[in-house]
Design an enzyme around this catalytic site. Structure first.
Site, PDB file in Angstrom:
ATOM      1  N   HIS A 125       0.818  -1.230   0.000  1.00 21.66           N
ATOM      2  CA  HIS A 125       0.000   0.000   0.000  1.00 21.66           C
ATOM      3  C   HIS A 125       0.850   1.277   0.000  1.00 21.66           C
ATOM      4  O   HIS A 125       0.314   2.357  -0.260  1.00 21.66           O
ATOM      5  CB  HIS A 125      -0.937   0.045   1.215  1.00 21.66           C
ATOM      6  CG  HIS A 125      -1.946  -1.059   1.232  1.00 21.66           C
ATOM      7  ND1 HIS A 125      -2.813  -1.286   0.188  1.00 21.66           N
ATOM      8  CD2 HIS A 125      -2.232  -1.992   2.180  1.00 21.66           C
ATOM      9  CE1 HIS A 125      -3.591  -2.330   0.483  1.00 21.66           C
ATOM     10  NE2 HIS A 125      -3.258  -2.771   1.686  1.00 21.66           N
ATOM     11  N   ASP A 161      -3.071 -10.666  -2.093  1.00 14.74           N
ATOM     12  CA  ASP A 161      -3.632 -10.106  -0.860  1.00 14.74           C
ATOM     13  C   ASP A 161      -5.086  -9.688  -1.134  1.00 14.74           C
ATOM     14  O   ASP A 161      -5.425  -9.307  -2.252  1.00 14.74           O
ATOM     15  CB  ASP A 161      -2.795  -8.882  -0.461  1.00 14.74           C
ATOM     16  CG  ASP A 161      -3.123  -8.332   0.914  1.00 14.74           C
ATOM     17  OD1 ASP A 161      -2.352  -8.590   1.854  1.00 14.74           O
ATOM     18  OD2 ASP A 161      -4.149  -7.640   1.052  1.00 14.74           O
ATOM     19  N   HIS A 163      -6.565  -7.116  -0.300  1.00  6.42           N
ATOM     20  CA  HIS A 163      -6.638  -5.675  -0.590  1.00  6.42           C
ATOM     21  C   HIS A 163      -5.831  -5.350  -1.851  1.00  6.42           C
ATOM     22  O   HIS A 163      -4.824  -6.012  -2.131  1.00  6.42           O
ATOM     23  CB  HIS A 163      -6.062  -4.864   0.580  1.00  6.42           C
ATOM     24  CG  HIS A 163      -6.725  -5.148   1.900  1.00  6.42           C
ATOM     25  ND1 HIS A 163      -6.203  -6.027   2.825  1.00  6.42           N
ATOM     26  CD2 HIS A 163      -7.873  -4.673   2.427  1.00  6.42           C
ATOM     27  CE1 HIS A 163      -7.011  -6.078   3.879  1.00  6.42           C
ATOM     28  NE2 HIS A 163      -8.030  -5.263   3.670  1.00  6.42           N
ATOM     29  N   ASP A 243      -4.724 -12.636   3.741  1.00  4.81           N
ATOM     30  CA  ASP A 243      -5.918 -12.131   4.422  1.00  4.81           C
ATOM     31  C   ASP A 243      -7.219 -12.390   3.663  1.00  4.81           C
ATOM     32  O   ASP A 243      -8.284 -11.943   4.104  1.00  4.81           O
ATOM     33  CB  ASP A 243      -5.766 -10.636   4.780  1.00  4.81           C
ATOM     34  CG  ASP A 243      -5.175  -9.802   3.671  1.00  4.81           C
ATOM     35  OD1 ASP A 243      -5.009 -10.322   2.549  1.00  4.81           O
ATOM     36  OD2 ASP A 243      -4.881  -8.614   3.935  1.00  4.81           O
TER      37      ASP A 243
HETATM   38 ZN   LIG Z   1      -4.345  -7.020   2.926  1.00  2.31          ZN
END
Ligand SMILES: [Zn+2]
Length: 309
Positions: A125, A161, A163, A243
């Site tokens: 990120h 992931d 996200h 995740d």
């Molecule tokens: Zn994540």
């Protein structure tokens, strides 16, 4: 096949605050689970601190300076709502990026072929000019640029992931020789990464709905890998976030429902592209995964699948 493992105990000294999901125990869980898996053939390496020169291929100089100066000698400072620094965070972040850089250099020099970087803080990120979502430096993007400097022409990142890897995408967008492929839940924080968004040709995003079955997730992932295969990378990096596991408090629980065997399947699928295109070369780096038990089991399944060849 031997797996080269890059990590460092200093990454346990990054404390983002009490109750924060990105806790030191995550790295302990991964390393203990890997250590208990007697079938794994791991060659351990101490992750060095990333050099400024390596960071600056991705990050703005002003940003790196600001992080160095923000680093507290005690207590916590808040970089944004989710991203905090303690006294040990700067060194941890430098070793996290340094781990992946070191792994790709070993691969480029022919000293390693398959590697796993057990690191924190995660990186995908972090933007070129801003921290975000528990991430300080863009570990995998920094390593991809270091790989190019070391003579590896084309580098793809596969990010599974739950996200979106917005930071890696920002670092890669439009850059020659780099390709970013990411599967994420939609809708989901950070709210980017839908395939309908305008993005350069070297960015491939795919999304799965909350409650998607593992079968749907796998089909979506296969579609992404076709794009990676068409890019014909010389090296594949994995942003390995676990995740999307059914037990995960951030990505599971009514969201995704993957189990460790799904991560093993995804890893084998990446390895298959790597065998065809990249001389088998895969370097994976830990991103998210916040249920300690699921994280440990998933990391073992992932590394075991990397080891299969
Ligand atoms: Zn994540």
């Amino acid at each position: 096949m031997r797996i080269d493992l890059y990590t460092h105990p200093a990454m346990l000294d990054h404390f983002p605050g009490p109750g924060h999901p990105e806790c030191p125990e995550r790295l302990v869980a991964v390393l203990e689970a890997l250590g208990a898996a007697s079938d794994l053939e791991l060659a351990r390496h101490e992750a060095p601190k990333v050099e400024m020169e390596d960071l600056l291929r991705v990050h703005d100089e002003g940003y790196v300076d600001a992080i160095v100066h923000a680093s507290p000698s005690h207590g916590l400072i808040r970089l944004d709502d989710d991203t905090l620094m303690s006294a040990g965070s700067l060194e941890a972040a430098r070793r996290a990026a340094g781990a992946v850089v070191s792994a790709v250099r070993d691969v480029a020099a022919g000293r390693a072929e398959r590697a796993f970087c057990a690191v924190r803080p995660p990186g995908h990120h972090a933007e070129p000019g801003a921290p975000m979502g528990f991430c300080i430096f863009s570990n995998v993007a920094v390593a991809a640029r270091a790989a190019q400097e070391a003579g590896i022409e084309k580098v793809a990142v596969v990010d599974f992931d739950v996200h979106h890897g917005n930071g890696t995408q920002a670092a890669f967008a439009g850059r020659p020789g780099l390709f970013f492929a990411s599967v994420q839940q939609w809708p989901m924080w950070p709210g980017t990464g839908h395939p309908s968004e305008a993005a350069p040709d070297n960015i491939a995003n795919a999304v799965v709905a909350p409650g998607a079955s593992p079968t749907t997730w796998r089909r979506t992932f296969e579609g992404l890998l076709d794009r990676v295969d068409a890019f014909a990378p010389d090296l594949i990096l994995i942003s390995a976030g676990f995740d999307a596991h059914v037990r995960d408090p951030l990505g599971g629980h009514g969201g995704q429902s993957l189990e460790e065997e799904d991560f093993a399947w995804a890893t084998r699928a990446v390895a298959s592209v790597a065998r065809g295109r990249s001389h088998g070369r895969v370097v994976s780096s830990l991103e998210g995964g916040y249920d300690l038990e699921a994280l440990g089991r998933s990391a073992v399944a992932h590394v075991r699948a990397l080891q299969e060849g």
